[in-house]
Write an enzyme that holds these catalytic residues in place. Structure first.
Site, mmCIF file in Angstrom:
data_model
loop_
_atom_site.group_PDB
_atom_site.id
_atom_site.type_symbol
_atom_site.label_atom_id
_atom_site.label_comp_id
_atom_site.label_asym_id
_atom_site.label_seq_id
_atom_site.Cartn_x
_atom_site.Cartn_y
_atom_site.Cartn_z
ATOM 1 C CG HIS A 133 3.000 9.035 0.819
ATOM 2 N ND1 HIS A 133 4.353 9.145 1.035
ATOM 3 C CD2 HIS A 133 2.761 7.729 0.624
ATOM 4 C CE1 HIS A 133 4.902 7.934 0.964
ATOM 5 N NE2 HIS A 133 3.959 7.058 0.723
ATOM 6 C CG ASP A 210 2.072 12.928 -4.210
ATOM 7 O OD1 ASP A 210 2.139 12.144 -5.169
ATOM 8 O OD2 ASP A 210 2.280 12.584 -3.023
ATOM 9 C CD GLN A 213 -1.221 5.675 -4.934
ATOM 10 O OE1 GLN A 213 -1.767 4.939 -5.747
ATOM 11 N NE2 GLN A 213 -0.239 5.261 -4.150
ATOM 12 C CE LYS A 236 3.647 4.978 -5.207
ATOM 13 N NZ LYS A 236 3.450 3.993 -4.158
ATOM 14 C CB CYS A 374 3.829 6.331 3.884
ATOM 15 S SG CYS A 374 5.034 5.033 3.780
HETATM 16 N N1 PMP Z 1 2.792 10.134 -2.668
HETATM 17 C C1 PMP Z 1 1.811 9.225 -2.683
HETATM 18 C C2 PMP Z 1 0.381 9.691 -2.707
HETATM 19 C C3 PMP Z 1 2.124 7.862 -2.666
HETATM 20 O O1 PMP Z 1 1.145 6.960 -2.663
HETATM 21 C C4 PMP Z 1 3.476 7.463 -2.638
HETATM 22 C C5 PMP Z 1 3.860 5.999 -2.596
HETATM 23 N N2 PMP Z 1 3.102 5.204 -1.761
HETATM 24 C C6 PMP Z 1 4.458 8.454 -2.640
HETATM 25 C C7 PMP Z 1 4.085 9.769 -2.650
HETATM 26 C C8 PMP Z 1 5.912 8.115 -2.617
HETATM 27 O O2 PMP Z 1 6.271 7.481 -3.798
HETATM 28 P P1 PMP Z 1 7.734 6.853 -3.950
HETATM 29 O O3 PMP Z 1 7.959 6.009 -2.746
HETATM 30 O O4 PMP Z 1 7.634 6.052 -5.220
HETATM 31 O O5 PMP Z 1 8.686 7.981 -4.055
#
Ligand code: PMP
Length: 416
Positions: A133, A210, A213, A236, A374
């Protein structure tokens, strides 16, 4: 996530009833029942989380760690209790290894700036993967710009599986840090994080995982994985927005300088010298998201009560059904077919652009996501500007994928 050896204990009807825990699912969208398949973006909130937030603001609202009055004591107690719940969720050793942040993005930036940046010299390397991401790309690009270090990217194959040999090969003498996702938000690929961490450690490279998910879809056990840092977002995981957490190994946290300065993170301040609090408070400058942390605690209770092993098994069943249904539809190309996969199905349609697909689905009451999620480098890897993505939560059942398939047949009728 792995579901091997898990007994099936709850029926499909039982999971269907979980919908009642989520008031928003009673909404009708364009006259149709809401089919929410966008939990990878943000999950819906169960009633217990909403009630916890309301109760906190109605009964205990005060700033934490400061005053002596009863409300402040209650707020501090609940806030710190929530830290303990995060520790339990991740299987960490000590609540002092849990730093509350505003989410995964803030947690990664904290590690990039406080732990990694001070150790980097020109020509050093940071290793990530092709399925990250933007939150796990851009903070590393920023430290690279600041220090002259280089970003290295481990490739993936056409199914969306990481090339582990290349990952190992890229762990070279200049690698100073590795950061990779546990579960891909686009492909659903579950990475072999234990092996990746072992490989990095053998090269004396520390890792950040990270978990944005991952944590909500199956039990994460940090002791088993051996991660040095692990980041996730509360929103999430059925919790509020604006709260998340960073797990960091205690000895590493103690080495790290604070990233942001201000109130709450100090023991004493004079113009000559400031003494910082011990971790984790040293990394929580300013008034934290108190209600968010307490709401996250309620979400963790909810999830642990459902049982993460059962959640993983249920979601794996629904995912398999969804993959089957979609693969049988005309003109649908599945993006992300790794054997180890969780919670996310991305696809492209021959007949229409993802934005048109999502618009038609919306008219059917189906909330799915269209875009680059993203993860623009990953889109490029698959030669696509965007995909449509259906992502799961505990309340989804096979019927949701039947409705999604119905919507996609309409797309084919209209554009085909
Ligand atoms: N890493 C991953 C794999 C994500 O899916 C996301 C959110 N889509 C993020 C990081 C970023 O999370 P946040 O916007 O809640 O900081």
């Amino acid at each position: 996530m792995s579901t091997a050896g898990i007994d099936s204990r709850r029926s499909a009807v039982w999971w269907q009833r979980i919908r009642k825990d989520f008031p928003i699912l009673d909404r009708r969208i364009h006259g149709k029942p809401l089919t929410y398949l966008d939990s990878a973006s943000t999950s819906q909130k169960p009633r217990c989380v909403l009630e916890t937030l309301q109760r906190y603001y109605e009964r205990s609202n005060a700033n934490v760690h400061r005053a002596i009055h009863l409300l402040a004591e209650e707020a501090t107690f609940e806030y710190e209790k929530a830290r303990g719940k995060v520790k339990r969720l991740l299987g960490a050793d000590d609540p002092r290894e849990i730093v509350f942040t505003s989410g995964t993005t803030a947690a990664i930036n904290l590690v990039a700036q406080s732990y990694v940046r001070p150790m980097l010299q020109e020509g050093d390397e940071i290793l990530i993967t092709h399925m990250e991401h933007h939150s796990n790309i851009v903070p590393w690009q920023m430290v690279c710009e600041q220090t002259g270090a280089r970003l290295r990217v481990a490739p993936i194959d056409d199914r969306g599986v990481l090339d582990l040999d290349e990952f190992q090969r890229l762990l070279g003498p200049r690698t100073r840090f590795a950061s990779f996702t546990h579960v891909s938000n686009v492909l659903g690929t579950v990475n072999p994080v234990r092996e990746m961490t072992d490989l990095a450690h053998r090269n004396e490279v520390r890792v950040l995982i990270d978990g944005a998910q991952a944590v909500q879809h199956g039990a994460v056990d940090l002791a088993e994985i051996g991660a040095d840092f692990y980041a996730f977002s509360g929103h999430k995981l059925y919790g509020p927005t604006g709260i998340g957490a960073l797990y960091a190994r205690g000895d590493l946290l103690h080495q790290m300088p604070p990233w942001q300065g201000g109130g709450e993170m100090i023991e004493s301040v004079s113009f000559e010298k400031t003494v910082y609090h011990a971790p984790p408070h040293k990394f929580e400058a300013g008034t934290p998201n108190i209600a968010g942390a307490i709401g996250l605690g309620a979400a963790i209770d909810y999830l642990l009560e459902l049982g993460l092993a059962d959640v993983a098994r249920h979601e794996a069943e629904v995912l398999e059904y969804g993959m089957q249904v979609l693969s049988e539809l005309e003109g649908v190309r599945l993006i992300g077919t790794a054997p180890e996969k969780a919670s996310v199905i991305s696809f492209a349609m021959e007949a229409a652009h993802p934005h048109d697909v999502a618009t038609i689905l919306d008219r059917e009451g189906v909330a799915a996501r269209a875009g680059h999620h993203c993860a623009q480098p990953l889109m490029e890897r698959f030669g696509l500007p965007a995909t449509t993505r259906a992502s799961l939560a505990v309340f989804n059942t096979r019927e949701d994928f039947d409705r999604l398939a119905g919507g996609l047949r309409k797309v084919n009728e209209i554009f085909g």
